[in-house]
Design a protein around this motif. Structure first.
Motif, PDB file in Angstrom:
ATOM      1  N   TRP A 241      -9.518 -22.774  95.525  1.00 26.88           N
ATOM      2  CA  TRP A 241      -8.826 -21.699  94.794  1.00 26.88           C
ATOM      3  C   TRP A 241      -7.978 -22.277  93.660  1.00 26.88           C
ATOM      4  CZ3 TRP A 241      -3.433 -21.099  94.639  1.00 26.88           C
ATOM      5  CH2 TRP A 241      -2.994 -19.951  93.958  1.00 26.88           C
ATOM      6  N   LEU A 242      -7.256 -23.373  93.938  1.00 23.91           N
ATOM      7  CA  LEU A 242      -6.405 -23.963  92.912  1.00 23.91           C
ATOM      8  C   LEU A 242      -7.217 -24.524  91.757  1.00 23.91           C
ATOM      9  CD1 LEU A 242      -3.544 -24.689  92.021  1.00 23.91           C
ATOM     10  CD2 LEU A 242      -3.820 -26.880  93.187  1.00 23.91           C
ATOM     11  N   GLN A 243      -8.388 -25.099  92.056  1.00 20.42           N
ATOM     12  CA  GLN A 243      -9.230 -25.597  90.963  1.00 20.42           C
ATOM     13  C   GLN A 243      -9.593 -24.462  90.013  1.00 20.42           C
ATOM     14  OE1 GLN A 243      -9.913 -28.864  90.275  1.00 20.42           O
ATOM     15  NE2 GLN A 243      -8.438 -29.141  91.942  1.00 20.42           N
ATOM     16  N   GLY A 244      -9.867 -23.289  90.554  1.00 20.47           N
ATOM     17  CA  GLY A 244     -10.145 -22.128  89.706  1.00 20.47           C
ATOM     18  C   GLY A 244      -8.922 -21.700  88.921  1.00 20.47           C
ATOM     19  N   ALA A 245      -7.742 -21.782  89.543  1.00 15.35           N
ATOM     20  CA  ALA A 245      -6.507 -21.399  88.869  1.00 15.35           C
ATOM     21  C   ALA A 245      -6.171 -22.354  87.725  1.00 15.35           C
ATOM     22  CB  ALA A 245      -5.354 -21.363  89.881  1.00 15.35           C
ATOM     23  N   ILE A 246      -6.471 -23.638  87.902  1.00 15.17           N
ATOM     24  CA  ILE A 246      -6.248 -24.618  86.825  1.00 15.17           C
ATOM     25  C   ILE A 246      -7.259 -24.405  85.701  1.00 15.17           C
ATOM     26  CG2 ILE A 246      -6.254 -27.075  86.226  1.00 15.17           C
ATOM     27  CD1 ILE A 246      -5.356 -27.649  89.109  1.00 15.17           C
ATOM     28  N   ALA A 247      -8.516 -24.158  86.075  1.00 18.02           N
ATOM     29  CA  ALA A 247      -9.564 -23.966  85.065  1.00 18.02           C
ATOM     30  C   ALA A 247      -9.265 -22.774  84.166  1.00 18.02           C
ATOM     31  CB  ALA A 247     -10.910 -23.778  85.758  1.00 18.02           C
ATOM     32  N   ALA A 248      -8.588 -21.759  84.713  1.00 15.95           N
ATOM     33  CA  ALA A 248      -8.293 -20.551  83.938  1.00 15.95           C
ATOM     34  C   ALA A 248      -6.891 -20.573  83.328  1.00 15.95           C
ATOM     35  CB  ALA A 248      -8.447 -19.323  84.831  1.00 15.95           C
ATOM     36  N   ALA A 249      -6.155 -21.675  83.500  1.00 20.13           N
ATOM     37  CA  ALA A 249      -4.751 -21.719  83.072  1.00 20.13           C
ATOM     38  C   ALA A 249      -4.586 -21.508  81.571  1.00 20.13           C
ATOM     39  CB  ALA A 249      -4.125 -23.049  83.482  1.00 20.13           C
ATOM     40  N   ASP A 250      -5.495 -22.062  80.778  1.00 19.61           N
ATOM     41  CA  ASP A 250      -5.362 -21.926  79.329  1.00 19.61           C
ATOM     42  C   ASP A 250      -5.507 -20.479  78.868  1.00 19.61           C
ATOM     43  OD1 ASP A 250      -5.027 -24.625  79.312  1.00 19.61           O
ATOM     44  OD2 ASP A 250      -6.917 -25.113  78.322  1.00 19.61           O
ATOM     45  N   ASP A 251      -6.158 -19.642  79.674  1.00 21.36           N
ATOM     46  CA  ASP A 251      -6.310 -18.235  79.306  1.00 21.36           C
ATOM     47  C   ASP A 251      -4.973 -17.501  79.300  1.00 21.36           C
ATOM     48  OD1 ASP A 251      -9.019 -18.688  79.179  1.00 21.36           O
ATOM     49  OD2 ASP A 251      -9.439 -17.884  81.173  1.00 21.36           O
ATOM     50  N   LEU A 252      -4.004 -18.000  80.076  1.00 21.02           N
ATOM     51  CA  LEU A 252      -2.691 -17.349  80.125  1.00 21.02           C
ATOM     52  C   LEU A 252      -1.860 -17.640  78.880  1.00 21.02           C
ATOM     53  CD1 LEU A 252      -1.443 -17.834  83.812  1.00 21.02           C
ATOM     54  CD2 LEU A 252      -2.163 -15.717  82.719  1.00 21.02           C
ATOM     55  N   SER A 253      -1.874 -18.897  78.442  1.00 23.06           N
ATOM     56  CA  SER A 253      -1.119 -19.306  77.256  1.00 23.06           C
ATOM     57  C   SER A 253       0.345 -18.893  77.354  1.00 23.06           C
ATOM     58  CB  SER A 253      -1.759 -18.715  75.985  1.00 23.06           C
ATOM     59  OG  SER A 253      -1.160 -19.270  74.820  1.00 23.06           O
ATOM     60  N   VAL A 254       1.013 -19.326  78.433  1.00 26.77           N
ATOM     61  CA  VAL A 254       2.414 -18.992  78.664  1.00 26.77           C
ATOM     62  C   VAL A 254       3.300 -20.158  78.250  1.00 26.77           C
ATOM     63  CG1 VAL A 254       4.150 -18.487  80.430  1.00 26.77           C
ATOM     64  CG2 VAL A 254       1.908 -17.397  80.535  1.00 26.77           C
ATOM     65  N   GLY A 255       4.241 -19.931  77.354  1.00 25.66           N
ATOM     66  CA  GLY A 255       5.216 -20.934  76.968  1.00 25.66           C
ATOM     67  C   GLY A 255       4.676 -21.989  76.026  1.00 25.66           C
ATOM     68  N   HIS A 258       4.459 -27.196  79.449  1.00 24.53           N
ATOM     69  CA  HIS A 258       3.475 -27.198  80.537  1.00 24.53           C
ATOM     70  C   HIS A 258       3.422 -25.796  81.139  1.00 24.53           C
ATOM     71  CE1 HIS A 258       2.826 -31.530  80.524  1.00 24.53           C
ATOM     72  NE2 HIS A 258       4.132 -31.685  80.419  1.00 24.53           N
ATOM     73  N   GLY A 259       2.425 -25.015  80.748  1.00 25.02           N
ATOM     74  CA  GLY A 259       2.303 -23.650  81.230  1.00 25.02           C
ATOM     75  C   GLY A 259       1.812 -23.595  82.665  1.00 25.02           C
ATOM     76  N   PRO A 260       1.908 -22.415  83.301  1.00 27.44           N
ATOM     77  CA  PRO A 260       1.504 -22.270  84.698  1.00 27.44           C
ATOM     78  C   PRO A 260       0.005 -22.146  84.864  1.00 27.44           C
ATOM     79  CG  PRO A 260       2.215 -20.164  83.846  1.00 27.44           C
ATOM     80  CD  PRO A 260       2.463 -21.164  82.751  1.00 27.44           C
ATOM     81  N   VAL A 261      -0.441 -22.364  86.089  1.00 29.46           N
ATOM     82  CA  VAL A 261      -1.840 -22.093  86.435  1.00 29.46           C
ATOM     83  C   VAL A 261      -2.014 -20.579  86.551  1.00 29.46           C
ATOM     84  CG1 VAL A 261      -2.061 -24.303  87.612  1.00 29.46           C
ATOM     85  CG2 VAL A 261      -1.446 -22.256  88.933  1.00 29.46           C
ATOM     86  N   HIS A 262      -3.275 -20.137  86.561  1.00 28.16           N
ATOM     87  CA  HIS A 262      -3.576 -18.701  86.595  1.00 28.16           C
ATOM     88  C   HIS A 262      -3.818 -18.278  88.047  1.00 28.16           C
ATOM     89  CE1 HIS A 262      -4.879 -14.799  85.677  1.00 28.16           C
ATOM     90  NE2 HIS A 262      -5.616 -15.014  84.619  1.00 28.16           N
ATOM     91  N   HIS A 263      -2.757 -17.833  88.703  1.00 27.26           N
ATOM     92  CA  HIS A 263      -2.856 -17.482  90.119  1.00 27.26           C
ATOM     93  C   HIS A 263      -3.845 -16.350  90.386  1.00 27.26           C
ATOM     94  CE1 HIS A 263       1.104 -19.479  89.797  1.00 27.26           C
ATOM     95  NE2 HIS A 263       0.809 -19.942  90.999  1.00 27.26           N
ATOM     96  N   PHE A 264      -3.980 -15.450  89.442  1.00 28.08           N
ATOM     97  CA  PHE A 264      -4.814 -14.267  89.663  1.00 28.08           C
ATOM     98  C   PHE A 264      -6.142 -14.339  88.907  1.00 28.08           C
ATOM     99  CE2 PHE A 264      -0.370 -12.880  90.267  1.00 28.08           C
ATOM    100  CZ  PHE A 264      -0.446 -12.553  91.611  1.00 28.08           C
ATOM    101  N   HIS A 265      -6.673 -15.561  88.783  1.00 28.22           N
ATOM    102  CA  HIS A 265      -7.920 -15.733  88.029  1.00 28.22           C
ATOM    103  C   HIS A 265      -9.089 -14.998  88.665  1.00 28.22           C
ATOM    104  CE1 HIS A 265      -7.931 -18.899  91.112  1.00 28.22           C
ATOM    105  NE2 HIS A 265      -9.246 -18.876  91.059  1.00 28.22           N
ATOM    106  N   ASN A 266      -9.031 -14.795  89.984  1.00 27.81           N
ATOM    107  CA  ASN A 266     -10.123 -14.081  90.655  1.00 27.81           C
ATOM    108  C   ASN A 266      -9.956 -12.569  90.596  1.00 27.81           C
ATOM    109  OD1 ASN A 266     -11.550 -16.352  91.474  1.00 27.81           O
ATOM    110  ND2 ASN A 266     -10.416 -16.549  93.393  1.00 27.81           N
ATOM    111  N   ILE A 267      -8.821 -12.098  90.073  1.00 25.80           N
ATOM    112  CA  ILE A 267      -8.521 -10.675  90.107  1.00 25.80           C
ATOM    113  C   ILE A 267      -8.418 -10.088  88.697  1.00 25.80           C
ATOM    114  CG2 ILE A 267      -6.826  -8.945  90.870  1.00 25.80           C
ATOM    115  CD1 ILE A 267      -5.989 -10.983  93.045  1.00 25.80           C
ATOM    116  N   TRP A 268      -7.621 -10.699  87.842  1.00 28.75           N
ATOM    117  CA  TRP A 268      -7.376 -10.131  86.521  1.00 28.75           C
ATOM    118  C   TRP A 268      -8.617 -10.098  85.644  1.00 28.75           C
ATOM    119  CZ3 TRP A 268      -2.103 -12.414  84.470  1.00 28.75           C
ATOM    120  CH2 TRP A 268      -1.084 -11.986  85.317  1.00 28.75           C
ATOM    121  N   ASP A 269      -9.492 -11.080  85.796  1.00 30.86           N
ATOM    122  CA  ASP A 269     -10.622 -11.212  84.881  1.00 30.86           C
ATOM    123  C   ASP A 269     -11.878 -10.496  85.366  1.00 30.86           C
ATOM    124  OD1 ASP A 269      -9.014 -12.749  83.279  1.00 30.86           O
ATOM    125  OD2 ASP A 269      -9.615 -14.625  84.217  1.00 30.86           O
ATOM    126  N   ARG A 270     -11.755  -9.751  86.445  1.00 31.84           N
ATOM    127  CA  ARG A 270     -12.924  -9.036  86.936  1.00 31.84           C
ATOM    128  C   ARG A 270     -13.203  -7.805  86.083  1.00 31.84           C
ATOM    129  NH1 ARG A 270     -12.126  -9.267  93.560  1.00 31.84           N
ATOM    130  NH2 ARG A 270     -12.623 -11.468  93.777  1.00 31.84           N
TER     131      ARG A 270
END
Length: 270
Positions: A241-255, A258-270
């Motif tokens: 799950w974390l590997q997916g959250a890191i892979a999608a982290a750049d999609d958030l573009s927060v700050g 060092h921006g956060p990982v994308h915790h909801f990568h399996n939910i928001w992008d559906r």
């Protein structure tokens, strides 16, 4: 149908990428209801921690009592604890709970923020070793954290990691997940040391947006344990799950740091 409940005991990250905020996001993303006990309030963003204020031990104790008096908590993740008094308070109250019912405990020995700012006082190290490690179903240190707990140099090889993991188990933790993200190389290797050993590998992902990875992984493991998974299953599921959250982290573009990982990568992008 009632959902399993996990508790995070940790500090607050005002930027939302780590600490209590990352833990609750991880629980929610994985289908677990999250409760929280706040041990410290930090003023931080993706670039720096500018202020830290510890919550009083009495207030930490009151929060622990409140949630355990009412909620069916099945797993606890412990993150930033700050100082000796808070460590003593947390360990004393959790020992009372563990004496009455089964409770999985995930200990993430948070010491330094992604920005490099210290989050654990030097005089708290021995208290963490003697009071919290023996409670841990699983300890999840990165290589610098493992070395500091043991008073040695960081592991350089998988053999070093395994040896240090066993040394940390000797301090009381049932399992130790040695996280290899700080090691060199294009492949990151994590070693689970204990009764249920496991080796996990993943390609190193090229992103600076890894704020909160340690918090998120440990809370994801706690979520799995709260759902009744065995340790190896919980670690394996959390890792992927974390590997997916890191892979999608750049999609958030927060700050801007060092921006956060994308915790909801399996939910928001559906």
């Amino acid at each position: 149908m009632s959902h399993p409940i996990a508790l995070t005991i940790a500090g607050s990250d005002s930027g939302g990428g780590a600490g209590i905020q990352a833990d609750l996001k991880s629980f929610s993303a994985l289908g677990v209801y999250g409760a929280s006990v706040i041990t410290a309030v930090t003023a931080q963003n993706t670039r720096a921690v500018t202020a830290v204020e510890l919550v009083s031990p009495a207030m930490v104790a009151a929060q622990i009592d409140a949630v355990f008096d009412d909620l069916d908590i099945r797993a606890v993740k412990i993150g930033m604890v700050g100082g000796v008094d808070v460590i003593t308070t947390v360990s004393r109250h959790l020992r009372r709970v563990v004496a009455l019912r089964p409770l999985a405990v995930v200990l993430d020995p948070v010491m330094v923020a992604k920005s490099g700012d210290a989050l654990l006082a030097d005089d708290a190290m021995e208290a963490m070793r003697s009071e919290l490690l023996p409670l841990a179903t699983i300890l999840t240190p990165n290589l610098p954290e493992a070395a500091r707990l043991l008073g040695c140099d960081p592991a350089q090889t998988p053999e070093d990691m395994a040896e240090q993991g066993q040394a940390l188990r000797a301090l009381g933790a049932t399992h130790v997940l040695m996280k290899g993200g700080h090691a060199a190389g294009d492949i990151c290797t994590d070693l689970l040391i204990g009764p249920e050993p496991l080796t996990l590998t993943a390609p190193r992902q090229q992103t600076r947006n890894t704020h909160g990875t340690g918090c998120s992984l440990s809370s994801a493991i706690a979520a799995g344990l709260a759902q009744g998974m065995h340790v190896t299953q919980a670690v394996n599921c959390a890792h992927h799950w974390l590997q997916g959250a890191i892979a999608a982290a750049d999609d958030l573009s927060v700050g801007l740091g060092h921006g956060p990982v994308h915790h909801f990568h399996n939910i928001w992008d559906r």
